[in-house]
Write an enzyme that holds these catalytic residues in place. Structure first.
Site, PDB file in Angstrom:
ATOM      1  N   CYS A 112       0.813  -1.214   0.000  1.00  0.00           N
ATOM      2  CA  CYS A 112       0.000   0.000   0.000  1.00  0.00           C
ATOM      3  C   CYS A 112       0.851   1.270   0.000  1.00  0.00           C
ATOM      4  O   CYS A 112       1.409   1.650   1.033  1.00  0.00           O
ATOM      5  CB  CYS A 112      -0.911  -0.019   1.232  1.00  0.00           C
ATOM      6  N   CYS A 140      -0.467   4.072   2.306  1.00  0.00           N
ATOM      7  CA  CYS A 140      -0.207   3.868   3.737  1.00  0.00           C
ATOM      8  C   CYS A 140       1.280   4.094   4.053  1.00  0.00           C
ATOM      9  O   CYS A 140       1.611   4.715   5.062  1.00  0.00           O
ATOM     10  CB  CYS A 140      -0.556   2.443   4.165  1.00  0.00           C
ATOM     11  N   ASP A 141       2.173   3.565   3.230  1.00  0.00           N
ATOM     12  CA  ASP A 141       3.593   3.502   3.591  1.00  0.00           C
ATOM     13  C   ASP A 141       4.492   4.417   2.768  1.00  0.00           C
ATOM     14  O   ASP A 141       5.684   4.536   3.062  1.00  0.00           O
ATOM     15  CB  ASP A 141       4.100   2.051   3.424  1.00  0.00           C
TER      16      ASP A 141
END
Ligand code: NAP
Length: 301
Positions: free
Chosen positions: A131, A134-135
């Site tokens: 992701c 997200c990261d």
């Protein structure tokens, strides 16, 4: 209590189904195993949903949840571990409780596919991620790879190009699967370097991933990266249904555009069923269709 309907899955299909079952007057319970919103929450930008020219996936999911909550959604964050869809009163078991309903709508979506190559498992969470939204921020000014050639891979590569110094986009074929508009944006982005007909043979590193061993048409190559994002498609989580409904070879529930299965009162909506196009708009449509079918079933129509 016996609900009129239990919806399993709180992504776009499940929440859209709830919108229609609640407006149709059905007592409705929605079970979600993780976070509401489904796959779309990791999409940085959704640009192809009618009348929403630009919205983040997370914002879209939140708006949809609030819309359904405003008309009385009851949601429990529990995973369905077993279901019995065949009896007239159907049962869903979670780790915490047993729930019953006259109809079920299965809308569990899909989860990320793995490459299944050496190092992948070892470095998950240590430089290998599913992701970018997200990261991605962890890789500011660094070099990363994105593996895949579909919409997700190209969207993630574009998103990461806004954060990272360089994005290596690795695809196993000579042409991308992603829609043309995304391909054009990738081609115009100087920070993205595309590797066609290339496959990751191994993730190499120490405590974190440091290199990718690539098989390319010119032979083997080691590519130094700070992180790698896997975007090689999705797989349905339908195994617990196998005794009750037909699954195709890839594990998708075999159901048509009416979202009905061969089990009366058991409907399936969204990406987890066989369908030619898996998009936000088709997931929302499935939710509406499955809910309307459930309402008709309860009315004996
Ligand atoms: P996808 O379209 O299935 O693409 C998966 C990609 O991974 C393909 O390019 C595939 O290669 C590659 N791949 C699969 N297995 C592989 C393996 N073992 N090794 C290397 N590469 C592998 O998946 P997705 O991009 O996650 O999209 C899923 C669905 O969501 C699609 O229908 C997509 O259109 C939709 N989606 C829509 C949006 C949007 O509308 N904004 C955004 C994201 C996703 P091949 O091309 O060679 O098969």
């Amino acid at each position: 209590m016996v609900y009129d309907v239990i919806i399993i899955g709180g992504g776009t299909a499940g929440l859209s189904a709830a919108l229609y079952t609640l407006r149709g007057g059905l007592s409705t319970l929605l079970l979600e195993a993780e976070v509401h919103g489904g796959q779309i929450i990791v999409s940085p930008e959704v640009e192809n949903y009618p009348a929403l020219p630009k919205i983040s996936g997370a914002e879209y999911a939140q708006q949809l949840l609030e819309q359904v909550e405003s008309i009385g959604l009851q949601i429990k964050y529990e995973a369905a571990e077993a279901i019995e869809p065949q009896a007239e009163i159907k049962t869903v078991r979670t780790a915490y409780a047993e729930y019953q309903a006259r109809t079920l709508i299965w809308a569990v979506g899909v989860s990320p596919r793995r490459l299944n190559c050496p190092g992948e498992e070892k470095f998950l969470g240590r430089g290998v991620s599913f992701c970018a939204t997200c990261d991605g921020a962890l890789y500011k000014g660094k070099e990363v790879a994105v593996i895949g050639g579909g919409n997700t891979a190209l969207e993630e590569a574009l998103f990461l190009a806004g954060i990272c110094s360089r994005v290596h986009l690795i695809h196993r074929r000579e042409s991308f699967r992603a829609e043309a508009a995304l391909q054009q944006r990738v081609a115009a982005e100087e920070k993205i370097v595309s590797y066609m007909s290339a496959e990751v043979a191994e993730f190499v590193g120490d405590k974190r991933v440091r290199e990718l061993r690539l098989q390319t048409p010119d032979g083997e190559q080691l590519l130094a990266v700070d992180g790698a994002f896997l975007a090689v498609g999705r797989l349905p989580a339908n195994e617990i249904l196998r005794p009750y409904v037909l699954l195709d070879d890839a594990g998708y529930v075999q159901a048509g555009e009416d979202c009905r299965t061969e089990t009366p009162g058991f409907f399936v909506a969204g990406d987890c069923r066989t369908k030619p196009l898996r998009q936000l708009v088709t997931a929302a449509a499935d939710g509406a269709v499955a809910a309307t079918a459930a309402i008709a079933y309860l009315r004996g129509a």
